[in-house]
Design a protein around this motif. Structure first.
Motif, PDB file in Angstrom:
ATOM      1  N   GLU A 232      59.862  79.251  57.688  1.00  0.00           N
ATOM      2  CA  GLU A 232      58.622  78.619  58.160  1.00  0.00           C
ATOM      3  C   GLU A 232      58.628  78.505  59.680  1.00  0.00           C
ATOM      4  O   GLU A 232      57.610  78.756  60.334  1.00  0.00           O
ATOM      5  CB  GLU A 232      58.462  77.231  57.534  1.00  0.00           C
ATOM      6  CG  GLU A 232      58.084  77.262  56.072  1.00  0.00           C
ATOM      7  CD  GLU A 232      58.154  75.900  55.400  1.00  0.00           C
ATOM      8  OE1 GLU A 232      58.626  74.911  56.031  1.00  0.00           O
ATOM      9  OE2 GLU A 232      57.765  75.808  54.220  1.00  0.00           O
TER      10      GLU A 232
ATOM     11  N   LYS B  44      59.940  88.708  63.010  1.00  0.00           N
ATOM     12  CA  LYS B  44      59.733  87.507  62.201  1.00  0.00           C
ATOM     13  C   LYS B  44      60.388  87.644  60.825  1.00  0.00           C
ATOM     14  O   LYS B  44      59.931  87.051  59.849  1.00  0.00           O
ATOM     15  CB  LYS B  44      58.244  87.213  62.057  1.00  0.00           C
ATOM     16  CG  LYS B  44      57.610  86.791  63.375  1.00  0.00           C
ATOM     17  CD  LYS B  44      56.206  86.302  63.190  1.00  0.00           C
ATOM     18  CE  LYS B  44      55.666  85.766  64.506  1.00  0.00           C
ATOM     19  NZ  LYS B  44      54.361  85.169  64.357  1.00  0.00           N
TER      20      LYS B  44
ATOM     21  N   GLU C 254      55.082  78.352  61.228  1.00  0.00           N
ATOM     22  CA  GLU C 254      54.413  77.410  60.327  1.00  0.00           C
ATOM     23  C   GLU C 254      55.035  76.018  60.345  1.00  0.00           C
ATOM     24  O   GLU C 254      54.527  75.097  59.740  1.00  0.00           O
ATOM     25  CB  GLU C 254      54.447  77.954  58.890  1.00  0.00           C
ATOM     26  CG  GLU C 254      53.677  79.243  58.735  1.00  0.00           C
ATOM     27  CD  GLU C 254      53.861  79.893  57.378  1.00  0.00           C
ATOM     28  OE1 GLU C 254      54.622  79.347  56.549  1.00  0.00           O
ATOM     29  OE2 GLU C 254      53.260  80.945  57.143  1.00  0.00           O
ATOM     30  N   ALA C 255      56.168  75.866  61.021  1.00  0.00           N
ATOM     31  CA  ALA C 255      56.840  74.574  61.149  1.00  0.00           C
ATOM     32  C   ALA C 255      57.531  74.563  62.504  1.00  0.00           C
ATOM     33  O   ALA C 255      57.835  75.595  63.079  1.00  0.00           O
ATOM     34  CB  ALA C 255      57.874  74.383  60.041  1.00  0.00           C
TER      35      ALA C 255
ATOM     36  N   LYS D 172      63.854  78.272  53.293  1.00  0.00           N
ATOM     37  CA  LYS D 172      62.397  78.132  53.398  1.00  0.00           C
ATOM     38  C   LYS D 172      62.003  77.514  54.736  1.00  0.00           C
ATOM     39  O   LYS D 172      61.084  77.985  55.393  1.00  0.00           O
ATOM     40  CB  LYS D 172      61.833  77.324  52.232  1.00  0.00           C
ATOM     41  CG  LYS D 172      61.805  78.109  50.940  1.00  0.00           C
ATOM     42  CD  LYS D 172      61.162  77.338  49.813  1.00  0.00           C
ATOM     43  CE  LYS D 172      61.220  78.182  48.547  1.00  0.00           C
ATOM     44  NZ  LYS D 172      60.656  77.531  47.397  1.00  0.00           N
ATOM     45  N   HIS D 173      62.723  76.476  55.135  1.00  0.00           N
ATOM     46  CA  HIS D 173      62.394  75.814  56.399  1.00  0.00           C
ATOM     47  C   HIS D 173      62.638  76.762  57.582  1.00  0.00           C
ATOM     48  O   HIS D 173      61.804  76.858  58.491  1.00  0.00           O
ATOM     49  CB  HIS D 173      63.196  74.535  56.565  1.00  0.00           C
ATOM     50  CG  HIS D 173      62.840  73.777  57.795  1.00  0.00           C
ATOM     51  ND1 HIS D 173      61.601  73.199  57.987  1.00  0.00           N
ATOM     52  CD2 HIS D 173      63.544  73.524  58.920  1.00  0.00           C
ATOM     53  CE1 HIS D 173      61.561  72.618  59.171  1.00  0.00           C
ATOM     54  NE2 HIS D 173      62.728  72.806  59.755  1.00  0.00           N
TER      55      HIS D 173
ATOM     56  N   ILE E 130      57.320  83.246  50.164  1.00  0.00           N
ATOM     57  CA  ILE E 130      58.225  83.994  51.022  1.00  0.00           C
ATOM     58  C   ILE E 130      58.328  85.422  50.492  1.00  0.00           C
ATOM     59  O   ILE E 130      58.791  85.657  49.383  1.00  0.00           O
ATOM     60  CB  ILE E 130      59.609  83.318  51.110  1.00  0.00           C
ATOM     61  CG1 ILE E 130      59.453  81.950  51.782  1.00  0.00           C
ATOM     62  CG2 ILE E 130      60.587  84.203  51.881  1.00  0.00           C
ATOM     63  CD1 ILE E 130      60.710  81.140  51.858  1.00  0.00           C
TER      64      ILE E 130
ATOM     65  N   ASP F 256      59.352  88.550  55.054  1.00  0.00           N
ATOM     66  CA  ASP F 256      59.920  87.379  55.718  1.00  0.00           C
ATOM     67  C   ASP F 256      61.443  87.358  55.642  1.00  0.00           C
ATOM     68  O   ASP F 256      62.111  86.827  56.527  1.00  0.00           O
ATOM     69  CB  ASP F 256      59.390  86.099  55.063  1.00  0.00           C
ATOM     70  CG  ASP F 256      57.877  86.041  55.053  1.00  0.00           C
ATOM     71  OD1 ASP F 256      57.259  86.307  56.102  1.00  0.00           O
ATOM     72  OD2 ASP F 256      57.309  85.737  53.984  1.00  0.00           O
TER      73      ASP F 256
ATOM     74  N   LYS G  24      58.089  81.969  61.202  1.00  0.00           N
ATOM     75  CA  LYS G  24      56.697  82.410  61.068  1.00  0.00           C
ATOM     76  C   LYS G  24      55.725  81.552  61.876  1.00  0.00           C
ATOM     77  O   LYS G  24      54.540  81.837  61.919  1.00  0.00           O
ATOM     78  CB  LYS G  24      56.290  82.369  59.586  1.00  0.00           C
ATOM     79  CG  LYS G  24      57.006  83.413  58.745  1.00  0.00           C
ATOM     80  CD  LYS G  24      56.861  83.184  57.253  1.00  0.00           C
ATOM     81  CE  LYS G  24      55.452  83.256  56.760  1.00  0.00           C
ATOM     82  NZ  LYS G  24      55.376  83.191  55.272  1.00  0.00           N
TER      83      LYS G  24
END
Length: 162
Positions: free
Chosen positions: A151, A122, A156-157, A147-148, A2, A64, A154
């Motif tokens: 993600e 973002k 990514e999740a 973090k989640h 990150i 981020d 971005k």
């Protein structure tokens, strides 16, 4: 990884009249948690400068996460939340709510924080208090979910079920 920016908002700090202990402890905590601090600056409590730095870190540096510290209280010069609101596209009220809830367990003065959090493109932007102790306590209160959230931001999740 990150990618993070730390912006200390302090008239005295920007003039070299005060050592920025808060920015230093935030950097240390972030690096311990495997965040990469790519940008750090100390700026005065001036609307145009805060807005400019938030946009630079988000749009140009494309970090981020931006953590501001300072300027969230009741003083006439405390304008960090207003500057943040000017640049974000979406508010994330759960983050400052969680920070205040956690801090209220420590001090009733936590309810006086005007911190906000939000998203620009973002980038997640979070306002933290100016004191080292308060900034660390507030960041630690929300770190388990950051973090989640980043993600998802971005791309990514996609799941937030748990």
């Amino acid at each position: 990884m990150i990618r993070t920016a730390i912006l200390t908002i302090s008239d005295k700090g920007s003039k070299g009249e005060r050592i920025d202990e808060t920015g230093a402890v935030l950097k240390q905590l972030l690096e311990k948690e495997k965040y990469k601090v790519e940008y750090y600056n100390i700026i005065p409590d001036e609307m145009d400068e805060i807005v400019e730095e938030l946009i630079k870190a988000s749009d140009d540096l494309k970090v981020d996460l931006i953590l501001t510290n300072g300027g969230t209280g009741f003083s006439k010069r405390d304008i960090t939340p207003e500057a943040t609101i000017k640049v974000i596209k979406k508010q994330v009220p759960g983050i400052p709510e969680a920070m205040r809830l956690n801090s209220l367990k420590i001090t009733p003065k936590a309810m006086l924080s005007r911190a906000v959090a939000g998203i620009r493109n973002k980038t997640l932007i979070i306002n933290l208090p100016g004191s080292p102790k308060g900034a660390v306590e507030n960041l630690q209160a929300v770190m388990p979910a950051l973090k989640h959230g980043i993600e998802i931001l971005k791309g990514e999740a996609s799941e937030c079920a748990r």
